[in-house]
Design a protein around this motif. Structure first.
Motif, PDB file in Angstrom:
ATOM      1  N   UNK A  58       0.801  -1.234   0.000  1.00 15.18           N
ATOM      2  CA  UNK A  58       0.000   0.000   0.000  1.00 15.18           C
ATOM      3  C   UNK A  58       0.832   1.281   0.000  1.00 15.18           C
ATOM      4  N   UNK A  59       2.140   1.141  -0.200  1.00 18.50           N
ATOM      5  CA  UNK A  59       3.042   2.301  -0.239  1.00 18.50           C
ATOM      6  C   UNK A  59       2.913   3.151   1.029  1.00 18.50           C
ATOM      7  N   UNK A  60       3.011   2.502   2.185  1.00 17.56           N
ATOM      8  CA  UNK A  60       2.883   3.171   3.480  1.00 17.56           C
ATOM      9  C   UNK A  60       4.208   3.742   3.941  1.00 17.56           C
ATOM     10  N   UNK A  61       4.133   4.694   4.863  1.00 15.92           N
ATOM     11  CA  UNK A  61       5.331   5.284   5.454  1.00 15.92           C
ATOM     12  C   UNK A  61       5.997   4.287   6.392  1.00 15.92           C
ATOM     13  N   UNK A  62       7.252   4.565   6.736  1.00 21.79           N
ATOM     14  CA  UNK A  62       7.987   3.737   7.695  1.00 21.79           C
ATOM     15  C   UNK A  62       7.288   3.829   9.048  1.00 21.79           C
ATOM     16  N   UNK A  63       7.192   2.720   9.717  1.00 21.59           N
ATOM     17  CA  UNK A  63       6.544   2.651  11.021  1.00 21.59           C
ATOM     18  C   UNK A  63       7.567   2.926  12.114  1.00 21.59           C
ATOM     19  N   UNK A  64       7.303   3.923  12.937  1.00 18.04           N
ATOM     20  CA  UNK A  64       8.197   4.253  14.048  1.00 18.04           C
ATOM     21  C   UNK A  64       7.809   3.417  15.260  1.00 18.04           C
ATOM     22  N   UNK A  65       8.805   2.960  15.992  1.00 16.71           N
ATOM     23  CA  UNK A  65       8.569   2.145  17.185  1.00 16.71           C
ATOM     24  C   UNK A  65       8.548   3.051  18.403  1.00 16.71           C
ATOM     25  N   UNK A  66       7.368   3.225  18.979  1.00 13.83           N
ATOM     26  CA  UNK A  66       7.201   4.071  20.156  1.00 13.83           C
ATOM     27  C   UNK A  66       6.678   3.223  21.302  1.00 13.83           C
ATOM     28  N   UNK A  67       6.854   3.716  22.509  1.00 13.49           N
ATOM     29  CA  UNK A  67       6.341   3.046  23.711  1.00 13.49           C
ATOM     30  C   UNK A  67       6.782   1.586  23.807  1.00 13.49           C
ATOM     31  N   UNK A  68       8.046   1.347  23.549  1.00 12.65           N
ATOM     32  CA  UNK A  68       8.594   0.001  23.616  1.00 12.65           C
ATOM     33  C   UNK A  68       8.527  -0.508  25.055  1.00 12.65           C
ATOM     34  N   UNK A  69       7.973  -1.683  25.200  1.00 18.88           N
ATOM     35  CA  UNK A  69       7.837  -2.246  26.551  1.00 18.88           C
ATOM     36  C   UNK A  69       9.022  -3.145  26.867  1.00 18.88           C
ATOM     37  N   UNK A  70       9.067  -3.561  28.117  1.00 17.89           N
ATOM     38  CA  UNK A  70      10.108  -4.470  28.558  1.00 17.89           C
ATOM     39  C   UNK A  70       9.897  -5.866  28.008  1.00 17.89           C
ATOM     40  N   UNK A  71      10.750  -6.744  28.359  1.00 21.34           N
ATOM     41  CA  UNK A  71      10.688  -8.116  27.850  1.00 21.34           C
ATOM     42  C   UNK A  71      10.241  -9.092  28.936  1.00 21.34           C
ATOM     43  N   UNK A  72       9.410  -8.623  29.876  1.00 19.29           N
ATOM     44  CA  UNK A  72       8.961  -9.514  30.935  1.00 19.29           C
ATOM     45  C   UNK A  72       8.123 -10.641  30.346  1.00 19.29           C
ATOM     46  N   UNK A  73       8.236 -11.792  30.940  1.00 16.74           N
ATOM     47  CA  UNK A  73       7.451 -12.941  30.525  1.00 16.74           C
ATOM     48  C   UNK A  73       6.035 -12.774  31.071  1.00 16.74           C
ATOM     49  N   UNK A  74       5.036 -13.013  30.215  1.00 16.34           N
ATOM     50  CA  UNK A  74       3.639 -12.849  30.633  1.00 16.34           C
ATOM     51  C   UNK A  74       3.305 -13.711  31.833  1.00 16.34           C
ATOM     52  N   UNK A  75       4.007 -14.826  31.991  1.00 15.93           N
ATOM     53  CA  UNK A  75       3.728 -15.756  33.088  1.00 15.93           C
ATOM     54  C   UNK A  75       3.976 -15.131  34.466  1.00 15.93           C
ATOM     55  N   UNK A  76       4.793 -14.099  34.523  1.00 13.87           N
ATOM     56  CA  UNK A  76       5.071 -13.463  35.815  1.00 13.87           C
ATOM     57  C   UNK A  76       3.860 -12.693  36.339  1.00 13.87           C
ATOM     58  N   UNK A  77       2.916 -12.397  35.477  1.00 14.65           N
ATOM     59  CA  UNK A  77       1.739 -11.631  35.868  1.00 14.65           C
ATOM     60  C   UNK A  77       0.545 -12.505  36.243  1.00 14.65           C
ATOM     61  N   UNK A  78       0.564 -13.758  35.810  1.00 17.39           N
ATOM     62  CA  UNK A  78      -0.596 -14.640  35.956  1.00 17.39           C
ATOM     63  C   UNK A  78      -0.361 -15.761  36.964  1.00 17.39           C
TER      64      UNK A  78
END
Length: 102
Positions: A58-78
């Motif tokens: 679709x001839x889109x613009x480059x996507x900027x990476x914002x609000x990068x989160x940490x690499x915590x494992x989801x299992x630590x929350x559940x």
């Protein structure tokens, strides 16, 4: 203050049709009954590759990476209980989009 476990137990009681858009199943956005409404489904975890395909198509613009989160494992929350509750609530998403259950 609501704990994560309490939060999960509140959210899973709300039917998809009344849920806030942040908590609705992805299935409800992409399907109308059993009819798929889109010709492409990308995943956040494959965002670079999936967006690259769409960018070229679709001839889109480059996507900027914002609000990068940490690499915590989801299992630590559940806990085992909250993981089962979330699985049952979002089972259609998990199965339809090929996610693994650990």
């Amino acid at each position: 203050v609501t704990t994560f476990e309490e939060f999960v137990k509140i959210i899973i009681k709300i039917p998809d049709k009344w849920a806030d858009r942040h908590f609705k199943s992805q299935y409800s956005y992409i399907y109308n009954g059993n009819e798929i409404l889109t010709d492409y489904i990308g995943k956040v975890e494959n965002l670079s590759n999936d967006y690259s395909y769409l960018q070229k198509k679709y001839n889109l613009k480059i996507l900027k990476h914002k609000n990068k989160s940490g690499k915590e494992n989801w299992k630590t929350f559940y806990t085992e209980e909250t993981a089962k509750l979330v699985y049952e609530y979002y089972k259609k998403d998990i199965v339809t989009f090929g996610y693994k259950v650990y």
